[in-house]
Design a protein around this motif. Sequence first.
Motif, PDB file in Angstrom:
ATOM      1  N   PHE A  99       0.864  -1.173   0.000  1.00  0.00           N
ATOM      2  CA  PHE A  99       0.000   0.000   0.000  1.00  0.00           C
ATOM      3  C   PHE A  99       0.904   1.227   0.000  1.00  0.00           C
ATOM      4  O   PHE A  99       2.024   1.181   0.515  1.00  0.00           O
ATOM      5  CB  PHE A  99      -0.881   0.062   1.261  1.00  0.00           C
ATOM      6  N   CYS A 100       0.427   2.319  -0.553  1.00  0.00           N
ATOM      7  CA  CYS A 100       1.172   3.572  -0.470  1.00  0.00           C
ATOM      8  C   CYS A 100       0.188   4.739  -0.446  1.00  0.00           C
ATOM      9  O   CYS A 100      -0.975   4.595  -0.811  1.00  0.00           O
ATOM     10  CB  CYS A 100       2.161   3.720  -1.628  1.00  0.00           C
ATOM     11  N   GLU A 101       0.666   5.867   0.012  1.00  0.00           N
ATOM     12  CA  GLU A 101      -0.131   7.088  -0.001  1.00  0.00           C
ATOM     13  C   GLU A 101       0.801   8.228  -0.367  1.00  0.00           C
ATOM     14  O   GLU A 101       1.964   8.007  -0.668  1.00  0.00           O
ATOM     15  CB  GLU A 101      -0.812   7.329   1.346  1.00  0.00           C
ATOM     16  N   GLY A 102       0.295   9.419  -0.375  1.00  0.00           N
ATOM     17  CA  GLY A 102       1.139  10.552  -0.704  1.00  0.00           C
ATOM     18  C   GLY A 102       0.663  11.265  -1.951  1.00  0.00           C
ATOM     19  O   GLY A 102      -0.441  11.013  -2.451  1.00  0.00           O
ATOM     20  N   PRO A 103       1.495  12.151  -2.482  1.00  0.00           N
ATOM     21  CA  PRO A 103       1.048  13.023  -3.570  1.00  0.00           C
ATOM     22  C   PRO A 103       0.685  12.301  -4.861  1.00  0.00           C
ATOM     23  O   PRO A 103      -0.141  12.789  -5.621  1.00  0.00           O
ATOM     24  CB  PRO A 103       2.231  13.975  -3.778  1.00  0.00           C
ATOM     25  N   TYR A 104       1.287  11.145  -5.116  1.00  0.00           N
ATOM     26  CA  TYR A 104       0.987  10.458  -6.377  1.00  0.00           C
ATOM     27  C   TYR A 104      -0.449   9.934  -6.438  1.00  0.00           C
ATOM     28  O   TYR A 104      -0.991   9.751  -7.514  1.00  0.00           O
ATOM     29  CB  TYR A 104       1.960   9.320  -6.643  1.00  0.00           C
ATOM     30  N   VAL A 105      -1.066   9.685  -5.300  1.00  0.00           N
ATOM     31  CA  VAL A 105      -2.451   9.201  -5.306  1.00  0.00           C
ATOM     32  C   VAL A 105      -3.377  10.297  -5.848  1.00  0.00           C
ATOM     33  O   VAL A 105      -4.132  10.076  -6.804  1.00  0.00           O
ATOM     34  CB  VAL A 105      -2.899   8.738  -3.899  1.00  0.00           C
ATOM     35  N   THR A 106      -3.303  11.479  -5.271  1.00  0.00           N
ATOM     36  CA  THR A 106      -4.165  12.575  -5.741  1.00  0.00           C
ATOM     37  C   THR A 106      -3.734  13.068  -7.117  1.00  0.00           C
ATOM     38  O   THR A 106      -4.567  13.449  -7.938  1.00  0.00           O
ATOM     39  CB  THR A 106      -4.167  13.751  -4.745  1.00  0.00           C
ATOM     40  N   SER A 107      -2.441  13.017  -7.393  1.00  0.00           N
ATOM     41  CA  SER A 107      -1.941  13.446  -8.693  1.00  0.00           C
ATOM     42  C   SER A 107      -2.422  12.500  -9.799  1.00  0.00           C
ATOM     43  O   SER A 107      -2.755  12.942 -10.904  1.00  0.00           O
ATOM     44  CB  SER A 107      -0.413  13.503  -8.659  1.00  0.00           C
ATOM     45  N   THR A 108      -2.480  11.199  -9.501  1.00  0.00           N
ATOM     46  CA  THR A 108      -2.987  10.233 -10.484  1.00  0.00           C
ATOM     47  C   THR A 108      -4.454  10.532 -10.796  1.00  0.00           C
ATOM     48  O   THR A 108      -4.859  10.556 -11.961  1.00  0.00           O
ATOM     49  CB  THR A 108      -2.834   8.794  -9.966  1.00  0.00           C
TER      50      THR A 108
END
Length: 198
Positions: A99-108
């Motif tokens: 699992f991961c979170e961070g800016p790439y989730v919203t950026s995707t």
Amino acid sequence: MPLHVSPAPAPALRSILAALGSPTAVSEARTPSLRAQQGPLSPESPLPVHVLDVLDDVSHRGSPRTRLTGWRFIVRSGERAVAAAEAMLTADGWTFSHFCEGPYVTSTERALRQAESLPAPYQPRLLFVPELYMLTLWLHHDITADGAEGLPAPGDLLVPLAPAPPGIAAHRTHPVADLLPRLTLRLAPAAPLLGSTA
């Protein structure tokens, strides 16, 4: 135009669902936003993850190639994206990776919304450039292609996700012919200086 999302392999999706259903996997994840969620979590927007490699041998110097490394899903709690989950292919088949979170989730999510407003249909993928710590939304022009295969083609677009490397604008749509040569130039090994000794 609507995006034509490739279906993820069923075992990859099953591995993500099993991880989301496992209290241990969720509680041990390094994703505070995922651990804090109450209620059901659902994996959506499956995207094949390809890694960009640049061949170093003399006959293919500077030639890019891609290889599939996994499938990434955006994990939602209701309407809100809270994390991403990735499955990878091993010798035993598809398995949950992390699992991961961070800016790439919203950026995707933002890049996918941008892509839906384009006049032509595309097949979305992710293209990761590890040496530059860069992730892009790769919009493949052939919507019937196998999402797990292929190279960036002349009719494709790349949308760098934020944060992007210095000198590359995030969330700007680039034709492959414009951005890919810039990336491969950054990745190519430096030529030895004249007069230097090895």
